[in-house]
Design an enzyme around this catalytic site. Structure first.
Site, mmCIF file in Angstrom:
data_model
loop_
_atom_site.group_PDB
_atom_site.id
_atom_site.type_symbol
_atom_site.label_atom_id
_atom_site.label_comp_id
_atom_site.label_asym_id
_atom_site.label_seq_id
_atom_site.Cartn_x
_atom_site.Cartn_y
_atom_site.Cartn_z
ATOM 1 N N ARG A 261 0.849 -1.195 0.000
ATOM 2 C CA ARG A 261 0.000 0.000 0.000
ATOM 3 C C ARG A 261 0.883 1.244 0.000
ATOM 4 N NH1 ARG A 261 -5.240 -1.972 3.127
ATOM 5 N NH2 ARG A 261 -5.310 -4.012 2.094
ATOM 6 N N ARG A 276 0.732 1.289 10.252
ATOM 7 C CA ARG A 276 0.488 1.689 8.860
ATOM 8 C C ARG A 276 1.790 1.542 8.093
ATOM 9 N NH1 ARG A 276 -3.819 4.141 7.093
ATOM 10 N NH2 ARG A 276 -4.477 4.791 9.158
ATOM 11 N N GLU A 351 -8.382 -0.705 13.936
ATOM 12 C CA GLU A 351 -8.968 -1.647 12.973
ATOM 13 C C GLU A 351 -7.989 -2.772 12.644
ATOM 14 O OE1 GLU A 351 -10.510 0.255 9.461
ATOM 15 O OE2 GLU A 351 -10.415 -1.633 8.340
ATOM 16 N N SER A 354 -11.660 -6.560 8.384
ATOM 17 C CA SER A 354 -12.798 -5.949 7.726
ATOM 18 C C SER A 354 -13.392 -7.012 6.829
ATOM 19 C CB SER A 354 -12.264 -4.755 6.944
ATOM 20 O OG SER A 354 -12.974 -4.582 5.776
ATOM 21 N N ARG A 393 -0.877 -5.838 11.948
ATOM 22 C CA ARG A 393 -1.745 -5.392 13.037
ATOM 23 C C ARG A 393 -2.066 -6.513 14.017
ATOM 24 N NH1 ARG A 393 -5.666 -0.750 10.284
ATOM 25 N NH2 ARG A 393 -3.912 0.460 9.462
#
Length: 427
Positions: A261, A276, A351, A354, A393
RNA sequence: GGAGGAGUGGCAGAGUGGUUGAAUGCGGCGGUCUUGAAAACCGUUGAGCGUGCGAGCGUUCCGGGGGUUCGAAUCCCUCCUCCUCCGCCA
């Protein structure tokens, strides 16, 4: 992408949906262009029909002169048809561009709201956030103590946002992966490693926008390839253009891949340590199914995510994502937010997974269909995806929740078999 | 990287310029026969789009794109994929 006929027949619902999702739309323009396109299509087909009819008579022409007359007539009709076709194709292209920007319709029960502030908490995991009898450290501090993560080395070789995992943390990372894969296999998922690059057309089909100014993905120069941001891309693209027999669905896949990403525009957002990063490993669930199966499967994916985080004894809450915070392809989305004791002042939810039901939105773009025995025709499948573990994460959540006063970290029981039976790392 | 070969319906496999959306076989479906099944026989069997209440009609599709032609699965160009042989390599 929505069905064009559906947009025409339900224009006001489509507009309302865009407004709920905070997405600008040009539905009126789309309707106008579509009316024109249909007229043009009829003209094209009529001209083509006439030209075909003329062509068929040429073989039977009685003499050379009649033959030449008919040929000229055919030529003329084809020229008219080509002109009409060109106009039609231009209209079609414009409509498609507008269509591609329209988001999926939202589930009627999804909370309506502008952004993540309207997300609705649905429940909590089995484990409540821990009361520490010592000041908990964040994962960066814990890792530093045992030399588990080399951020400087990552920056030196690859740039900020990259890292090396080292030592026992690598073993923990692999243990989480192995635990997740065996758990998913037990539940009927087919494990798959996937390419880490995919063609831009596949990215677009899934709903990513490669090479735009706001792109989330890295693209390979002088090629039509991009590094995948998630295995959802490759697993979803796997059957693009294919037609399933209905009996083979649902098809549940478990993808193991790297995710890349750019995190463009994310500067300044909470991004300490592994939270991140530009690259991480992810165990991803992906499902192709029949339309009437997708709601139940979405609940199932959510439940699996809950079970996995319960199993690694990490506190979490489940959130129903508000319309304004849904990505374009999602009809409904649930997030798991894990408690991260080292985040913020005194811990924060972050988070970690998802899961989205994308209904036929991706399937239509990628042209993935199913065919039912005994019935004519084909229909688009539904697709769903969900995170089992995003390792970066997941590691944060395990390190921070299972830390001890001396910085050692307890290994959750579920992971111990995959870590040579060890009950602790560090120390 | 070099040299050849091939891509057609669910599968196998014909078809090299004109009722070919495509022979034939297998498979699938329906039927006859049979106590039942098999075998045999008969029939049927692609998808997208448009149009119509509908039976239907029209149009597009033979790996992708482009071209020649009144007309292309069939001829030309180009790209992709697969196979065989040689070289190189984890």
């Amino acid at each position: 992408m929505l069905d064009r006929k559906y947009i025409v027949a339900n224009a006001s619902a489509v507009k309302a949906n865009c407004e709920n999702r905070n997405v600008p739309h040009e539905v009126d323009q789309l309707l106008e262009l579509e009316t024109q396109r249909r007229d043009m299509l009829r003209q094209v087909e009529e001209l083509n029909r006439q030209a075909n009819a003329v062509s068929k008579t040429i073989g039977q022409a009685k003499d050379e002169q009649e033959r030449e007359e008919r040929k000229a007539n055919g030529r003329d009709l084809r020229a008219q048809k080509d002109a009409a076709q060109t106009q039609h194709d231009e209209l079609d292209l414009k409509i498609r561009e507008l269509e591609l920007r329209l988001p999926n319709m939202a589930h009627p029960e999804a909370p309506i709201g502008e952004d993540d502030k309207s997300n609705l908490e649905l429940g909590r995991g089995k484990h409540a956030p821990r009361e520490f009898d010592f000041p908990p450290q964040d994962h960066v501090e814990i890792a530093k103590q045992w030399d588990w993560i080399d951020f400087e080395g990552g920056a030196r070789t690859s740039g900020a946002g990259f890292y090396f995992l080292k030592g026992d943390l690598v073993l923990l990372d692999l243990a989480i992966q192995q635990y997740a894969v065996s758990e998913l296999v037990r539940r009927g998922f087919i494990p798959m490693t996937t390419p880490d690059l995919a063609q831009d057309s596949i990215l677009e089909g899934i709903g990513f926008m490669p090479r735009g100014p706001e792109t989330q993905v890295y693209s390979i120069e002088n090629s039509n390839l991009s590094l995948i941001g998630t295995a959802e891309i490759t697993l979803g693209g796997l059957y693009s253009g294919e037609t399933f027999d209905a009996e083979t669905l649902p098809l549940k896949l478990c993808g193991i891949s790297h995710c890349f990403r750019t995190e463009a525009g994310a500067a300044g957002r909470a991004s300490k340590g592994l939270y991140r990063v530009h690259q991480f490993t992810k165990i991803e669930m992906f499902v192709f199914c029949l339309p009437d199966q997708s709601d139940a499967l979405h609940q199932e994916l959510k439940q699996i995510e809950c079970d996995l985080f319960d199993a690694i004894e990490v506190p979490f809450r489940v959130v129903d994502t508000a319309t304004g915070d849904l990505g374009g392809p999602a009809y409904r989305k649930y997030d798991l937010e894990a408690w991260m004791p080292g985040r913020g002042e005194a811990g924060e939810w972050g988070e970690v997974t998802s899961t989205s039901n994308c209904t036929d939105y991706q399937a239509r773009r990628l042209n993935v269909r199913y065919k039912q025995k005994e019935t004519k025709g084909t229909h688009f499948v539904h697709t769903l995806n969900g995170t089992a573990f995003a390792l970066s994460r997941a590691l944060i959540s395990v390190l921070e929740n299972h830390q001890n006063r001396d910085g050692s970290v307890n290994v959750p029981e579920a992971l111990q078999p995959y870590l040579s039976g060890r009950k602790q790392i560090g120390g």
